[in-house]
Design a protein around this motif. Structure first.
Motif, PDB file in Angstrom:
ATOM      1  N   UNK A 182     -48.823  46.583 -15.440  1.00  0.00           N
ATOM      2  CA  UNK A 182     -49.371  46.029 -16.679  1.00  0.00           C
ATOM      3  C   UNK A 182     -48.258  45.714 -17.674  1.00  0.00           C
ATOM      4  N   UNK A 183     -47.363  46.663 -17.910  1.00  0.00           N
ATOM      5  CA  UNK A 183     -46.271  46.426 -18.860  1.00  0.00           C
ATOM      6  C   UNK A 183     -45.299  45.382 -18.326  1.00  0.00           C
ATOM      7  N   UNK A 184     -45.059  45.414 -17.026  1.00  0.00           N
ATOM      8  CA  UNK A 184     -44.144  44.447 -16.441  1.00  0.00           C
ATOM      9  C   UNK A 184     -44.618  43.022 -16.638  1.00  0.00           C
ATOM     10  N   UNK A 185     -45.894  42.803 -16.423  1.00  0.00           N
ATOM     11  CA  UNK A 185     -46.449  41.461 -16.619  1.00  0.00           C
ATOM     12  C   UNK A 185     -46.413  41.079 -18.096  1.00  0.00           C
ATOM     13  N   UNK A 186     -46.773  42.004 -18.957  1.00  0.00           N
ATOM     14  CA  UNK A 186     -46.821  41.675 -20.380  1.00  0.00           C
ATOM     15  C   UNK A 186     -45.437  41.367 -20.932  1.00  0.00           C
ATOM     16  N   UNK A 187     -44.436  42.153 -20.522  1.00  0.00           N
ATOM     17  CA  UNK A 187     -43.069  41.896 -20.973  1.00  0.00           C
ATOM     18  C   UNK A 187     -42.569  40.562 -20.413  1.00  0.00           C
ATOM     19  N   UNK A 188     -42.851  40.297 -19.149  1.00  0.00           N
ATOM     20  CA  UNK A 188     -42.415  39.041 -18.534  1.00  0.00           C
ATOM     21  C   UNK A 188     -43.074  37.852 -19.207  1.00  0.00           C
ATOM     22  N   UNK A 189     -44.377  37.924 -19.434  1.00  0.00           N
ATOM     23  CA  UNK A 189     -45.072  36.839 -20.122  1.00  0.00           C
ATOM     24  C   UNK A 189     -44.465  36.588 -21.495  1.00  0.00           C
ATOM     25  N   UNK A 190     -44.231  37.696 -22.241  1.00  0.00           N
ATOM     26  CA  UNK A 190     -43.694  37.545 -23.592  1.00  0.00           C
ATOM     27  C   UNK A 190     -42.329  36.882 -23.566  1.00  0.00           C
ATOM     28  N   UNK A 191     -41.488  37.297 -22.617  1.00  0.00           N
ATOM     29  CA  UNK A 191     -40.145  36.724 -22.528  1.00  0.00           C
ATOM     30  C   UNK A 191     -40.197  35.247 -22.132  1.00  0.00           C
ATOM     31  N   UNK A 192     -41.088  34.903 -21.224  1.00  0.00           N
ATOM     32  CA  UNK A 192     -41.187  33.514 -20.780  1.00  0.00           C
ATOM     33  C   UNK A 192     -41.701  32.624 -21.913  1.00  0.00           C
ATOM     34  N   UNK A 193     -42.741  33.057 -22.609  1.00  0.00           N
ATOM     35  CA  UNK A 193     -43.300  32.238 -23.695  1.00  0.00           C
ATOM     36  C   UNK A 193     -42.327  32.164 -24.864  1.00  0.00           C
ATOM     37  N   UNK A 194     -41.711  33.301 -25.229  1.00  0.00           N
ATOM     38  CA  UNK A 194     -40.726  33.266 -26.310  1.00  0.00           C
ATOM     39  C   UNK A 194     -39.512  32.428 -25.904  1.00  0.00           C
ATOM     40  N   UNK A 195     -39.158  32.503 -24.617  1.00  0.00           N
ATOM     41  CA  UNK A 195     -38.056  31.686 -24.129  1.00  0.00           C
ATOM     42  C   UNK A 195     -38.340  30.205 -24.249  1.00  0.00           C
TER      43      UNK A 195
END
Length: 222
Positions: A132-145
């Protein structure tokens, strides 16, 4: 009901995978990053596949790695290979036809980008010990990126933007202790697909892409 990083809500995942919108998530990414050059357009396809797969995968036990299988009634889907950890292409293949795979086409180069993002999500989930955290962190990094990239980025420019976005999560979504492990997981994922520290391309075209597998040197700041 699961909120996705792009404001799409997925409740019945079997239907989400059959929703034509799941194949058109590249439009928000194109608008955020701005794309009308080869690598930039290819990443629009890669971002689209990444979100179309990870949104339903978030709550599924088995990771789905095939896109559009229902469209063509083929379990292999509409891409050259599944997006598992054995995906064969890498950054150095861009602009070439190699091993039966054609990386002279926009959609196909997007597969390399999606594969790297999928691998990053797996590795971040592993180091955090939480899917759950892995997906949320990855999503956040991709969208912020996406928001940090200039218009018409290359894959390497977008890689750098994601790494900067991860750094911005330190002290917030990531603890000081977690950040170095997550950063190494991200760098390792990009290096796995030829986008390591020593990778090079002169611009965002398909010409002159050189793969690299090195991690950044000690002391390097993303």
């Amino acid at each position: 009901m699961l909120p996705s990083p792009l404001g799409v809500f997925a409740e019945d995942h079997s239907e989400t995978r059959r929703d034509p919108a799941a194949l058109s998530l590249g439009e928000p990414s194109d608008r955020l990053a701005g794309a009308d050059i080869d690598q930039s357009l290819a990443m629009g396809e890669g971002w689209s596949d990444f979100f179309a797969l990870t949104i339903p995968n978030f709550s599924e036990e088995r990771e789905h790695t095939v896109v559009g299988d229902w469209v063509v009634d083929d379990p292999g889907g509409i891409r050259q290979r599944p997006y598992d950890d054995r995906y064969p292409g890498d950054f150095g293949d861009i602009g070439q036809v190699t091993g039966g795979l054609n990386y002279t086409r926009i959609h196909n180069v997007g597969e390399i980008w999606c594969s790297a993002l999928m691998e990053m999500t797996r590795r971040i989930s592993a180091v955090l010990g939480s899917k759950e955290r892995g997906y949320q962190v990855s999503w956040q990094a991709v969208v912020d990126g996406l928001k940090l990239t200039p218009k018409n980025p290359s894959l390497l420019t977008a890689r750098g933007a994601i790494l900067r976005a991860l750094k911005d999560l330190k002290g917030g979504d990531l603890t000081e202790a977690e950040y170095p492990e997550v950063r190494n997981a991200a760098w390792g994922s990009f290096a796995r697909y030829g986008m390591g520290f020593d990778a090079f391309c002169p611009n965002a075209s398909f010409i002159g892409c050189r793969a690299g597998s090195q991690l950044p040197p000690a002391g390097h700041e993303d």
